[in-house]
Design an enzyme around this catalytic site. Structure first.
Site, PDB file in Angstrom:
ATOM      1  N   GLU A  99      -6.181  -0.290 -19.474  1.00 11.02           N
ATOM      2  CA  GLU A  99      -5.199   0.596 -20.105  1.00 11.02           C
ATOM      3  C   GLU A  99      -4.442  -0.060 -21.261  1.00 11.02           C
ATOM      4  O   GLU A  99      -4.131   0.605 -22.246  1.00 11.02           O
ATOM      5  CB  GLU A  99      -4.189   1.079 -19.063  1.00 11.02           C
ATOM      6  CG  GLU A  99      -4.729   2.083 -18.064  1.00 11.02           C
ATOM      7  CD  GLU A  99      -4.908   3.450 -18.683  1.00 11.02           C
ATOM      8  OE1 GLU A  99      -4.435   3.669 -19.804  1.00 11.02           O
ATOM      9  OE2 GLU A  99      -5.539   4.319 -18.049  1.00 11.02           O
ATOM     10  N   SER A 357      16.704   1.287  41.122  1.00 11.49           N
ATOM     11  CA  SER A 357      16.842  -0.076  41.652  1.00 11.49           C
ATOM     12  C   SER A 357      16.553  -1.157  40.620  1.00 11.49           C
ATOM     13  O   SER A 357      16.445  -2.330  40.984  1.00 11.49           O
ATOM     14  CB  SER A 357      15.892  -0.258  42.843  1.00 11.49           C
ATOM     15  OG  SER A 357      16.207   0.632  43.888  1.00 11.49           O
TER      16      SER A 357
END
Length: 792
Positions: A99, A357
Site C-alpha cells: 500500500e 457442610s
C-alpha cells in the site's frame, strides 16, 4: 571607457540585489501568510480524530489473547483496539509494501505515487490506481469525500494536516483500527477474529497478505462471500512481496497453498457471564482475563451435557483456579447460557446460597491451629442439645466415638457443632472474614452454631477462595479474573493444619454413588469435600490436588428443592470429571511442623505419655506444631472434671472409699474414662461401672459410678420385631426411659422424634421395615441407645 562601464555596472548590481531582497521578502511574507492561512484553516476545520475508546467494540479475551466474548459499539460496528506493536510483523510488511512503501518517509502525500497513478489511469482510460498513501486513506476514513478532483485535493490537505498533528505510529494505528474489512467489520483485529478466528498478532504469510489487500475492496473481496476473488487478490500481494525482495519465493509459494476461509465466524461466546461481569466493572475496550480458553470451552460443553440428565430447571456453576497465582482458569456461571428454563442468564458463581457442610474443613483447620484437636482427637457423634438448638446428622443414626478425621471425612454434624461451640461461632466467622470470606448473616443476628451446617450465606467464589488455603499452605486470596489483577494473599491456616486437612480429605472414601461414575475410576489424589443445603436446595463439591482448586455448585437458581440430590451424588461426579481434564499434580509436601504420632483413646494424648492401661485404643495421628491436646470432656459431665480420674479404694475389699470414711487402709487408683455421652458405644469393660468399683457401705456419698443415668427400659439391644399374624400393620413399640434428669428426648435413626416428661410413655408405630437405632437423652446430656430390626 572601461572605468565608465565599471561605474555604470555598480548601480545595476545594487538594483538586482534590491530586487532579490524584495522578492525574498515577498516570498517569506507569502510563506508566512500561507502558514497563517493553514493554521487558520486547521482551527476552522479541525480533524475528526476519535476521542478515547468510546467508539470501539469491547473485547474480553482469554489468557492467550483469544476472544471469549465481544460486544459491538453503539452503532453495531465490530472494531477492536490494537496498536502497530501488537500486530504481526508479517502483516505490517505486507501492508506497507503493497500500500505505501514510503510511508515512514513522505509528509503524508507522495507526489511520485500520485504521478504514477495518474499516468496509469490515463493509459487504461479508467481508474486503476489512486496513488493514495496510508495517511491519505486515513484522511478519507475520517473525512469521507467524493471521488473527484476536489475530493482528492481535500484528501491531500487532510493528509498533510494529519502529519502535522500526529506522528507516523499514531497514523498507522488509526488505519489499523478503522480500515474497512466488509460490512460492520472495521480494523485488522476485528477482521482477523472474524475471518480467521485469531488475533492479528498470529498471522501466517498468506493471512497477512489477505488482510493487507482486503480494505481495497472489502465488499468485493470478503473471503466469507467471495473466496476465489479474495484468493486472487491475496496472491497478487504475494507476488509483489517476492518481486520487491521482502519475502522469499519459498515463503510466497507456501502461502499460496493456504486455503482462504470461506465463512464468516460468529462472535465468540465463551465465559459469557464472566465477560459481562468484567465489562460492567471496567471501562476498558480490551479486557484480558486469566481464563484458559480451551479448558473453558471443554468445561462449558461438559457441564451443559451433564445437566441434561438432571431434573428440569437445574443449573450448575464451576470455578477452576490455579493455586499458585489464584488465576481463574474456568468460569462457568450457568450450565446453558441463554436457556430460560435453566435460568441461563443468572450467574450462580456469585449467587448467595447456603453452603451446607462446605465450611467444616476450615473449622477443623482453625481448631488444629488453636490446639483444640489433633487429627485423631476423640469426638462424640451423639445427640446433643445446644440450648434450643438440636442438630441432627444428614445420614441416619449416630456413631458414638469418632476421630476428628472420621468426623470430617463423613461430614458428621454433631461433632462439627460441638467443635464450633468450643471454638466460638463469632470468632470463626471473624477469622473467615479476615481472610476475605465475608459470610452473609440474616439480619443483625450474631453468628450461631448453625453457621457450620449451612445457616449462613456464601457463594461459590468465596468457597473456592477459602478451600484454596487447603492446597496452598494455608494462604487464601481474592480470585484473579484479569491478567493485571494483583495477588493479595492472606493467611487463614498454618501450613501444618492445611497439609493435615489436605491429607485427611484426600483419604476420604469415595461414596458408592461416585464409584459408579467413569470419572472416579482413577485413584488420582484429590482432597475433596461435598455439601448439601437444607431441603436439598444446593449441592456442592470442592476439591484440590495441590495445583488447582475446583468448585462446583448444582441446584435450582429459584431455590426450589431437588429431593434425592445431595453433594456426593449430584455435584461430586462433576467435580471429578473436571479434574480429569486437568494435568496431574503432586500433592503438597508435608511441612516440618507436622509429625506422625501414636495417640490413645480415651485420653487422647500420645501413647508414650500415658500408662499402658489408659491406652484402650491406639490411633495414628498427625500432630501440628507439637500440640497433642487431650480429649475434651464436656462441661456437663461431673465425673470428668479431670481425666484420668483419681479415686481411693479399700485395700482389703477393693471398694471405693473417701478419706473421711475409710474403714481401713486406702489405696489411690487412676482410670482413664470415656466421655459419659459415649458410654453406650464403649465396651462394657471400659464403662464407668467396669472401671470404678462400687462404694464402700460406709461411704454411700461417694457416688461417682453414674448411678441415675438415663436408660432405655424394657427394650433389649439387638432385638427383632415382627408383625403379629393377621395384624395388617407393622409392630408398634412403647418408648420408656428410666433414670435421668428432666425432659426426655427420643431419636430414631438420628432424627429427633419425641419429647416426653419423666415417666411418660410414648408409643412409636413403625412405618417401614429395616434396622433402627433408638436413643434417649435427658436434659443434662445423659443418653442411652439400643438397636433393633423390624421384619414384616
Amino acid at each position: 571607457m572601461q572605468a565608465g562601464n565599471a561605474q555604470s555596472a555598480k548601480p545595476v548590481k545594487r538594483s538586482r540585489r534590491r530586487a532579490l531582497n524584495l522578492c525574498g521578502g515577498a516570498m517569506l511574507a507569502l510563506l508566512l501568510l500561507l502558514l497563517l492561512v493553514l493554521a487558520a484553516l486547521d482551527q476552522l476545520f479541525p480533524l475528526n480524530l476519535p476521542e478515547g475508546d468510546a467508539d470501539f467494540a469491547r473485547v474480553v479475551t482469554d489468557a492467550r489473547g483469544q476472544p471469549l466474548r465481544v460486544f459491538a459499539d453503539g452503532n453495531g460496528v465490530w472494531r477492536y483496539p490494537v496498536t502497530h506493536q501488537q500486530v504481526s510483523d508479517r502483516y505490517l510488511q505486507a501492508l506497507l509494501t503493497y500500500e505505501d512503501r514510503w510511508f515512514w518517509q513522505h509528509p503524508g502525500v507522495n507526489p511520485l505515487a500520485l504521478a504514477r497513478a495518474a499516468l496509469q489511469n490515463f493509459r487504461h482510460g479508467e481508474r486503476v490506481s489512486g496513488g493514495s498513501t496510508l495517511t491519505m486513506q486515513v484522511a478519507r476514513i475520517l473525512h469521507p469525500h467524493s471521488r473527484s478532483l476536489g475530493g482528492k485535493l481535500q484528501q491531500m490537505l487532510r493528509a498533510l494536516q494529519l502529519e502535522w498533528h500526529l506522528d507516523k505510529g499514531e497514523i498507522l494505528d488509526l488505519y489499523l483500527n478503522r480500515a474497512p474489512f466488509g460490512g460492520t467489520i472495521e480494523g485488522v483485529e476485528a477482521a482477523a477474529y472474524t475471518y480467521l478466528g485469531k488475533s492479528a498478532d498470529y498471522l501466517s504469510h498468506g493471512e497477512a497478505a489477505l488482510l493487507a489487500v482486503l480494505p481495497q475492496a472489502p465488499s468485493r473481496l470478503r473471503p466469507d462471500r467471495h473466496p476465489q476473488r479474495a484468493r486472487q487478490a491475496r496472491d497478487k500481494v504475494l507476488s509483489r512481496m517476492v518481486s520487491l525482495g521482502v519475502w522469499s519465493a519459498e515463503q510466497s509459494e507456501a502461502a499460496r497453498q493456504e486455503a482462504v476461509v470461506a465463512f464468516h465466524r460468529q462472535p465468540p461466546m465463551r465465559a459469557p457471564l464472566l465477560s459481562r461481569r468484567l465489562l460492567n466493572e471496567s471501562d476498558q475496550p480490551l479486557i484480558k482475563t486469566t481464563i484458559d480458553g480451551e479448558l473453558q470451552l471443554a468445561a462449558e460443553d461438559y457441564v451443559a451435557h451433564y445437566v441434561r440428565r438432571l431434573p428440569p430447571r437445574t443449573a450448575a456453576a464451576v470455578l477452576i483456579v490455579d493455586n499458585d497465582s489464584m488465576a481463574v482458569k474456568v468460569y462457568v456461571g450457568t450450565a446453558q447460557f441463554g436457556n430460560a428454563e435453566r435460568y441461563g442468564y443468572v450467574d450462580m458463581v456469585r449467587a448467595i446460597r447456603s453452603p451446607g457442610s462446605t465450611l467444616k474443613p476450615l473449622l477443623y483447620g482453625l481448631a488444629l491451629d488453636d490446639g483444640l484437636i489433633h487429627s485423631h482427637s476423640l469426638l462424640a457423634d451423639v445427640p446433643r442439645s445446644f440450648g434450643n438448638y438440636r442438630p441432627a446428622n444428614f445420614s441416619e443414626g449416630f456413631s458414638g466415638p469418632v476421630s476428628a478425621a472420621e468426623a470430617l471425612q463423613r461430614s458428621l454434624n454433631l461433632p462439627a457443632v460441638d467443635l464450633l461451640q468450643r471454638y466460638g461461632p463469632r470468632r470463626f466467622v471473624s477469622q473467615l472474614s479476615g481472610a476475605g470470606l465475608d459470610l452473609q448473616l440474616s439480619g443483625a443476628e450474631a453468628p450461631g452454631l448453625a453457621v457450620i451446617l449451612g445457616g449462613v450465606g456464601s457463594n461459590l467464589e468465596q468457597l473456592v477462595q477459602g478451600f484454596r488455603a487447603i492446597g496452598a499452605g494455608g494462604m487464601t486470596a481474592p480470585l484473579r479474573f484479569r491478567r493485571d489483577d494483583p495477588l493479595a494473599e492472606r493467611r487463614l491456616l498454618s501450613p501444618g493444619s492445611a497439609w493435615v486437612l489436605h491429607r485427611l480429605l484426600r483419604d476420604t472414601p469415595r461414596p458408592t454413588a461416585l464409584r459408579t461414575h467413569r470419572a472416579v475410576a482413577s485413584a488420582r489424589p484429590i482432597a475433596w469435600k461435598t455439601g448439601t443445603s437444607y431441603g436439598h436446595r444446593d449441592t456442592w463439591a470442592l476439591g484440590s490436588d495441590g495445583r488447582h482448586t475446583v468448585g462446583v455448585w448444582v441446584g435450582r437458581p429459584d431455590g426450589s428443592p431437588m429431593p434425592g440430590h445431595y453433594g456426593a451424588h449430584t455435584a461430586g461426579p462433576l467435580l471429578f470429571a473436571l479434574f480429569d481434564q486437568l494435568p496431574e499434580a503432586e500433592p503438597p509436601a508435608m511441612p516440618r511442623s507436622v509429625q506422625p504420632r501414636v495417640i490413645c483413646w480415651p485420653w487422647g494424648i500420645a501413647a508414650e505419655a500415658q500408662p499402658e492401661p489408659f491406652c484402650q485404643q491406639r490411633h495414628q495421628a498427625w500432630i501440628v506444631a507439637g500440640q497433642v491436646p487431650a480429649t475434651f470432656l464436656g462441661a456437663s459431665d461431673e465425673t470428668m472434671a479431670t481425666n484420668p480420674l483419681t479415686f481411693w479404694v479399700d485395700r482389703a475389699s477393693g471398694q471405693r472409699v473417701m478419706r473421711g470414711c475409710a474403714p481401713a487402709e486406702m489405696v489411690a487408683r487412676e482410670v482413664a474414662l470415656w466421655p459419659a455421652a459415649l458410654e453406650p458405644w464403649v465396651p462394657r469393660a471400659y464403662r464407668r461401672a467396669g472401671l470404678i468399683p462400687p462404694p464402700h457401705p460406709d461411704c454411700g456419698a461417694a457416688t461417682l459410678s453414674g448411678v441415675g443415668r438415663i436408660r432405655v427400659a424394657d427394650i433389649e439391644d439387638g432385638i427383632t420385631l415382627k408383625a403379629a399374624p393377621g395384624a395388617g400393620a407393622l409392630p408398634s413399640l412403647p418408648l420408656i426411659a428410666e433414670g435421668g434428669v428432666g425432659q426426655r428426648y427420643w431419636y430414631i435413626n438420628g432424627r429427633p422424634r419425641y419429647s416426653a416428661r419423666p415417666g411418660q410413655a410414648i408409643v412409636h408405630q413403625f412405618a417401614n421395615t429395616g434396622r433402627f437405632q433408638l436413643m434417649v437423652m435427658d436434659s443434662q446430656g445423659s443418653l442411652d441407645r439400643v438397636s433393633l430390626q423390624v421384619l414384616p
